[in-house]
Design an enzyme around this catalytic site. Structure first.
Site, short mmCIF file in Angstrom:
data_model
loop_
_atom_site.label_atom_id
_atom_site.label_comp_id
_atom_site.label_asym_id
_atom_site.label_seq_id
_atom_site.Cartn_x
_atom_site.Cartn_y
_atom_site.Cartn_z
N CYS A 126 25.87 70.22 78.43
CA CYS A 126 26.66 69.00 78.66
C CYS A 126 26.96 68.85 80.15
O CYS A 126 26.80 67.77 80.73
CB CYS A 126 27.95 69.06 77.85
SG CYS A 126 28.86 67.50 77.82
N CYS A 127 27.38 69.93 80.79
CA CYS A 127 27.66 69.89 82.23
C CYS A 127 26.40 69.58 83.03
O CYS A 127 26.43 68.84 84.02
CB CYS A 127 28.25 71.22 82.71
SG CYS A 127 29.97 71.49 82.24
N CYS A 209 36.91 67.51 82.82
CA CYS A 209 36.74 66.59 81.69
C CYS A 209 37.80 66.89 80.62
O CYS A 209 38.12 68.05 80.36
CB CYS A 209 35.35 66.73 81.11
SG CYS A 209 34.03 66.18 82.21
N CYS A 212 37.43 69.60 77.79
CA CYS A 212 37.24 71.00 78.20
C CYS A 212 38.33 71.50 79.15
O CYS A 212 38.14 72.50 79.85
CB CYS A 212 35.87 71.16 78.88
SG CYS A 212 34.48 70.68 77.82
N CYS A 235 31.16 74.67 86.16
CA CYS A 235 30.34 73.66 85.50
C CYS A 235 28.89 73.71 85.94
O CYS A 235 28.02 73.11 85.30
CB CYS A 235 30.90 72.25 85.77
SG CYS A 235 30.94 71.83 87.52
#
Length: 239
Positions: A126-127, A209, A212, A235
């Site tokens: 995702c990062c 984010c 998280c 990240c």
């Protein structure tokens, strides 16, 4: 900034970074940023998570005359509303040019391809999709970028140089407040009335984010609220 700088090879940039890291270790944050502005001109930018605008404010003082430094912000699609509000406020009141980068996919498009809540199942991916790749693409036009990394934030950042070489991106990486403490940041914010993310007064020591990031507990380091309960501490933007 309108200064046109010569084209430099990767080796030129690496040598510059290594020499500056040694020469500027004891320099002030403003001196480090003035060096970056003088050396790279329009090929230098500041990146900001909009946790605060300290480095952006410092950089605005380092550029000459009516010039404005570019401040790059990654809008991942998962930010707290307070973070977007801080970005908008910085853009409205500071003498900087805010440049917002976005991932190639919206959150909905990513969900459709990878499934919902990828950040829970594979936060590294995702990062990579929502932070690392957009930044790499956004930094293409620059030879050097500045960050707000500090050595006191976590063990993984304890050796951050004030100027270093970003091997992955083949760029000079400037961390002008690397030697600062949280007290130094607080003092600068108070002295200059610098914008900060409202979440910093609501128990968050580091703002990323929303899915998280949590508030930190007493005695935890500033990064403990990021990806809590996982071995993940970064990240991918900084290593």
């Amino acid at each position: 900034m309108t200064t046109i700088q010569e084209e430099r090879t990767g080796e030129d940039l690496r040598s510059l970074a290594e020499q500056a890291g040694r020469d500027l270790e004891d320099a002030s944050a403003l001196e480090i940023l003035r060096w970056a502005v003088d050396t790279f001109g329009e090929k230098f930018c500041v990146t900001s998570s909009m946790e605060d605008a300290v480095v952006a404010h410092l950089a605005s003082r380092a550029v000459p005359g009516d010039s404005r430094v570019g401040v790059v912000f990654l809008d991942t699609g998962y930010h707290f509303p307070e973070t977007i509000g801080t970005r908008d406020a910085v853009e409205a009141v500071m003498d900087v040019d805010v440049i917002t980068l976005t991932p190639r996919q919206t959150v909905a498009e990513q969900d459709a391809e990878y499934g919902p809540k990828l950040h829970d199942r594979d936060p590294d991916l995702c990062c990579a999709l929502r932070k690392v790749k957009p930044l790499e693409e956004g930094l293409t036009a620059y030879d050097a970028w500045a960050t707000g990394l500090r050595r006191d934030e976590s063990p993984t950042r304890a050796n951050t140089p004030v100027v270093g070489w970003d091997e992955k991106r083949q760029k000079v990486k400037v961390s002008p407040i690397a030697r600062w403490t949280q007290d130094d940041v607080d003092a600068y914010v108070a002295e200059h009335g610098v914008l900060t993310n409202p979440l910093l007064t609501d128990g968050y020591a580091s703002v990323g984010c929303a899915p998280c990031t949590r508030r930190v507990l007493e005695g935890e380091d500033a990064r403990a609220g990021r990806w809590a309960g996982r071995s993940k501490t970064e990240c991918g933007l900084h290593g």
